[in-house]
Design an enzyme around this catalytic site. Sequence first.
Site, mmCIF file in Angstrom:
data_model
loop_
_atom_site.group_PDB
_atom_site.id
_atom_site.type_symbol
_atom_site.label_atom_id
_atom_site.label_comp_id
_atom_site.label_asym_id
_atom_site.label_seq_id
_atom_site.Cartn_x
_atom_site.Cartn_y
_atom_site.Cartn_z
ATOM 1 N N GLY A 179 0.819 -1.195 0.000
ATOM 2 C CA GLY A 179 0.000 0.000 0.000
ATOM 3 C C GLY A 179 0.854 1.245 0.000
ATOM 4 N N GLU A 201 -0.163 -12.469 3.444
ATOM 5 C CA GLU A 201 -0.186 -11.178 4.120
ATOM 6 C C GLU A 201 -0.711 -11.330 5.545
ATOM 7 O OE1 GLU A 201 -2.012 -6.655 3.406
ATOM 8 O OE2 GLU A 201 -2.387 -8.261 1.964
ATOM 9 N N GLY A 223 -7.608 -6.922 1.936
ATOM 10 C CA GLY A 223 -8.031 -7.703 0.783
ATOM 11 C C GLY A 223 -9.232 -7.167 0.043
ATOM 12 N N ALA A 283 -4.233 -1.073 5.748
ATOM 13 C CA ALA A 283 -5.476 -1.831 5.897
ATOM 14 C C ALA A 283 -6.571 -1.111 5.132
ATOM 15 C CB ALA A 283 -5.858 -1.984 7.359
ATOM 16 N N ASP A 284 -7.580 -1.863 4.708
ATOM 17 C CA ASP A 284 -8.712 -1.252 4.015
ATOM 18 C C ASP A 284 -9.620 -0.527 4.995
ATOM 19 O OD1 ASP A 284 -8.000 -2.310 1.432
ATOM 20 O OD2 ASP A 284 -8.661 -4.250 2.167
ATOM 21 N N ASP A 332 1.749 -2.504 7.777
ATOM 22 C CA ASP A 332 0.906 -2.762 6.617
ATOM 23 C C ASP A 332 -0.138 -1.659 6.489
ATOM 24 O OD1 ASP A 332 -0.014 -4.106 4.384
ATOM 25 O OD2 ASP A 332 -1.082 -5.660 5.498
#
Length: 251
Positions: free
Chosen positions: A65, A149, A136, A123-124, A121
Amino acid sequence: MSSLISSLVYSISPTSFSGNSTSCPRRRSTAICFPIARATTLLHAAKHTVDTYIKSGMVIGLGSGRASGMAIQYLGHLLHAGALKDIVGIPMSVASANEAAKAGIPLEKYEDGSQIDFAFDDADIIEQKTLIGIIGRQNMQGEESIIQEKSILNAADKHVFMVTEKQYKGTLDGSIPVVVQSLNWMETAEEIDDMFLGDAEVWRRSSIGQAGPLGGDFPLITREGHNVLDVIFTSPIQSLGMSKDHAVFLF
């Protein structure tokens, strides 16, 4: 309904529906989230994550990302300058592996049982009450692996999500991706549909073109040979579960 949501998040596995929710419930020692108020602070959040949590000699899970890309670049800069030494990166995706290679970060492949000291990471979505992270939702290519992941995040002793303010929500709407085995995906989809009858639609994700209940002519097949089911909720989800002892840092 909250108990059913919890069942989806925590319990779908190869022994239950033969699938894996791509939501990431956090252990107490690892649940830290960075909501970002404005896009101009994205680099600040990435640098803060690296400066605060990464020390010489660590094995680091490298996320995917925009924010993770900045963190990877900054980590490479610190290695080149000698401010950090003996760092090994374990990439969560092809994109993060390429970014790390360009930044000069030594890499190792993820294996079951890999010791990972820290991971970061994007995240959505992050749920405010529980700090559960959903990954995802975004379109992906077949060579990517949501399972890898999530496995790297869960294997890390600590990890950080870097998200925008809009992604930090009190109630969740939209879809929750669930990874399922391809051979029996329709049976799994029907079981999930029955569980949330009237509250959600279950579509198989397509690799190209428009999404649809059956995934169209070109359904997405992940690197491990799985399909992705998007459980699309027609009304906001009140809670994905309850958790304690989480820290939140606001920018």
